[in-house]
Scaffold this active site. Sequence first.
Site, PDB file in Angstrom:
ATOM      1  N   CYS A 139       9.611   1.381   3.292  1.00  8.72           N
ATOM      2  CA  CYS A 139      10.516   0.297   3.681  1.00  8.72           C
ATOM      3  C   CYS A 139      11.950   0.792   3.799  1.00  8.72           C
ATOM      4  CB  CYS A 139      10.426  -0.860   2.692  1.00  8.72           C
ATOM      5  SG  CYS A 139      10.997  -0.457   1.030  1.00  8.72           S
ATOM      6  N   SER A 160       5.732  -6.980   4.144  1.00  5.18           N
ATOM      7  CA  SER A 160       6.326  -7.292   5.444  1.00  5.18           C
ATOM      8  C   SER A 160       7.074  -8.624   5.376  1.00  5.18           C
ATOM      9  CB  SER A 160       5.241  -7.366   6.514  1.00  5.18           C
ATOM     10  OG  SER A 160       4.392  -8.488   6.290  1.00  5.18           O
ATOM     11  N   PHE A 198       0.807  -1.223   0.000  1.00  7.33           N
ATOM     12  CA  PHE A 198       0.000   0.000   0.000  1.00  7.33           C
ATOM     13  C   PHE A 198       0.831   1.260   0.000  1.00  7.33           C
ATOM     14  CE2 PHE A 198       0.753  -0.624   4.574  1.00  7.33           C
ATOM     15  CZ  PHE A 198       1.084   0.655   4.976  1.00  7.33           C
ATOM     16  N   GLU A 211      -5.201  -3.609  -1.830  1.00  8.21           N
ATOM     17  CA  GLU A 211      -6.626  -3.270  -1.879  1.00  8.21           C
ATOM     18  C   GLU A 211      -6.921  -1.949  -1.175  1.00  8.21           C
ATOM     19  OE1 GLU A 211      -5.934  -5.844   1.782  1.00  8.21           O
ATOM     20  OE2 GLU A 211      -5.158  -5.637  -0.265  1.00  8.21           O
TER      21      GLU A 211
END
Length: 507
Positions: free
Chosen positions: A285, A230, A153, A180
């Site tokens: 990240c 993740s 996302f 989503e």
Amino acid sequence: MTTTGKHVTHWIGGKPWTGDADRHGDIYNPATGHASGTVDFAAPADVDEAVAAAKLAARSWGRVSLAKRATVLFAFRELVKAHAAEIAALVTAEHGKVASDAAGEVARGLEVVEFACGIPHLLKGGFSENVSTGVDSYSIRQPLGVVAGITPFNFPAMVPMWMFPLAVATGNAFILKPSEKDPSASILLARLWAEAGLPDGVFNVVHGDKVAVDAILNHQDIAAVSFVGSTPIARYVYETGTRAGKRVQALGGAKNHMVVLPDADLDLAADAAVSAGFGSAGERCMAVSALVAIDPVGDELVAKIRERVAKLTVGPGDDERSEMGPLVTGVHRDKVASYLDSGVRQGATLAIDGREHPVTGAAAGQPNSGGFWLGPSLLDHVTPGNAAYTDEIFGPVLSVVRAGSYAEAVDLVNANQYGNGVAVFTNDGGAARRFVSEIEVGMVGVNVPIPVPMAYYSFGGWKSSLFGDTHVHGTEGVHFYTRGKVVTSRWLDPSHGGVNLGFPVNS
């Protein structure tokens, strides 16, 4: 909560999907906390439909000349540039990041598109004449067929563009499963591909959750899967995909350190810590989440960070005054904020409480309400056993760890389970060179807080930040989406000397 608003569906075979979805998800505006529309969730049969379209398209697209593929890539590049503001606005509306950050995301994704435009050069093989008498050898790289990308996302435009330009340029058909939470940018990109002249079925988008992910990972006609997310999910994607016989590159989480040596320019370091720690609300990240201050600079560095944070403007992403927006969902905001309390319980000092930071713009006068708000936060004197240090928080929480020496700082970074990115701030060239050599991290910055490589290099970390053998984009990306073939050929003279049943040897 569902409202009437936009409806986002799949893109299959060159057009929007016309089926009826059994399940849907809400799309939120993080700045208001209100749902702005719905997105269809794919069932396994919908993924099958997309794969079938991709498989059919891959047969012919993989035989299209490199010159023609490059022409389509150049056209797509121009369309992305022309629609960059529109793509960025969709990212802001659904992710919440400020407009400048969203525009930067599109620009960094566009760099990979531009790199992929050089596909005729990138796919050049090698040729060796007369490896044996009258025998030549050469190497080529060919597409895999149907490949897929599962993206997060936090970069709904950039991360997909780290994958599909090279996959398409090398002759594959691509299936994108975006997050989503912010799906609209992917559909606009699909429309731009069609406008650029990409044949129907070469680029497809399916939306959804774990049902769609599992259908992709287990589908026998998908040859390779790229993933960013993740670490627990990256491990699951890698293990599930490889068990199904796929090639997988799965990029996981991070705990990026910024090591500040005593000789560093502390104003530069403070600027970098605030920018890299709180940009995009820490939902990167490559965000700096652990600041390692080597004695005796810790107190002064924290004071400089506090001064800068106090001046930051937090507000809706579409407000030009805003420097930092909300977090992506209310659940995520609450989880991130919980580390402020747990961090203190585990011995840290809450030097900056982002829950008290004012929110401007549409939410003025309603600090931390009316949206998924959490301002820049700083925990000081964090120890390596504190959950605020060990966990990937993925939000605007910066943990300051004190170290007594350079060696202690390096040992701290190298002991961490993650190895995505790291930065060192120093004016000592010898110390920097030693740090680059000794640190066990995949991407290193020297006086650069977010060392994201350019498109012609490859992006990826070490240890629990990467599952698989290949990094994203650059030459490693070209190799990931292709497989090598070596050809050995001999064209005989009219009189070739007859049959010889002996073992072939070089002569």
